[in-house]
Design a protein around this motif. Structure first.
Motif: not given
Length: 290
Positions: A145-148, A161-167
């Motif tokens: 999460f931090l890396a994204f 990667h903002r959308s990946f942080t949601g998942a």
């Protein structure tokens, strides 16, 4: 290292480079020595080979991590590999999938290949993080999460990667609920370990000078030939430091063991860099006195 165009986070080993041939030889040597020792100690062939594979992989990971967090110094990676050998003697069960995930996360942040992670790269990392989460490794999901987040907001942001942080955030919510409300005592946080605070503090203090000295980076991205962004390299270094500290503080010595090759890289590049800086200062003093 020679880049693979199919991915922005994987790097192949070009054996035409002397340093790459050297680490390949060291890895194989450690593999055979460990496997031979285990076999001579009475283990069956396959368990002995597996121990050798774990040993060789651990040393290689220590070298690979060092190349990512100290890209301007090829020799420091071999000091890290040696530290990885020593670390494996005392902590012989690192989590190989977690190490792979950590290596990919650091590459997402520092962009050692020069380009942002591709969608397929991010999906693979997300799935790998999810698999480790299902095995109880919620800390590695936090680090993903931090890396994204870092990649989405550092210079030349990767906005996908903002959308990946949601998942990942949803996955973390699920894991926290399971961790603290399922009654599974074995998965709860345990801060423990005699001498562990000193071990963590030593790693932090030794590594801080390297972070400050990375304000200028000469190494170039594999695919672009453009020097790496110093801010991203420093962010990746700080993330590597957090990646070893967080499992150690929350899980004790078992957390240290899980990422021992990364510990080896941190200590290896720190000792190399600090020694190099000390020798430089001593030479300057001798020149002035002479």
């Amino acid at each position: 290292m020679k880049a693979k165009s199919s991915s922005s986070v994987t790097r192949s080993i070009d054996l035409t480079y002397p340093t790459n041939r050297a680490i390949a030889a060291v890895t194989l040597l450690f593999f055979f020595v460990t496997a031979g020792f285990q076999f001579a100690s009475g283990k069956d062939v396959f368990p002995a080979l597996y121990s050798g594979l774990r040993a060789g992989t651990s040393v290689f990971f220590a070298w690979a991590f060092a190349r990512e967090i100290d890209p301007d110094n090829e020799l420091s990676a071999f000091v890290a590999a040696f530290a990885g050998c020593i670390g494996f003697v005392f902590f012989s069960s690192p989590l190989l999938l977690a190490l792979l995930l950590e290596l990919l996360l650091i590459r997402i942040v520092n962009r050692s290949k020069g380009l942002p992670a591709r969608t397929l790269d991010s999906l693979v990392i997300l799935l790998l993080s999810g698999w480790i989460l299902l095995q109880g490794g919620w800390i590695f999901c936090v680090l993903t999460f931090l890396a994204f987040v870092l990649d989405a907001f550092l210079p030349e942001p990767n906005r996908s990667h903002r959308s990946f942080t949601g998942a990942l955030f949803l996955a973390l919510l699920f894991s926290v609920r399971f961790l603290f409300f399922s009654g599974n005592e074995g998965e709860k946080i345990s801060i423990q370990g005699t001498g562990l605070p000193i071990f963590v503090l030593a790693a932090v203090l030794l590594f801080i000078p390297l972070i400050f000295n990375s304000r200028t980076i000469k190494s170039k991205g594999d695919l672009t030939g453009i020097p790496l962004n110093p801010i991203r390299v420093q962010a990746a270094q700080m993330m590597a430091l957090l990646s070893i500290s967080l499992p150690a503080v929350l899980q004790g010595w078992s957390g240290v063991e899980s990422l021992m090759p990364l510990w080896g890289a941190i200590f290896g590049v720190s000792v190399y860099g600090d020694s190099k800086l000390l020798l430089k200062k001593l030479s300057m003093v001798l020149v002035r006195q002479g």
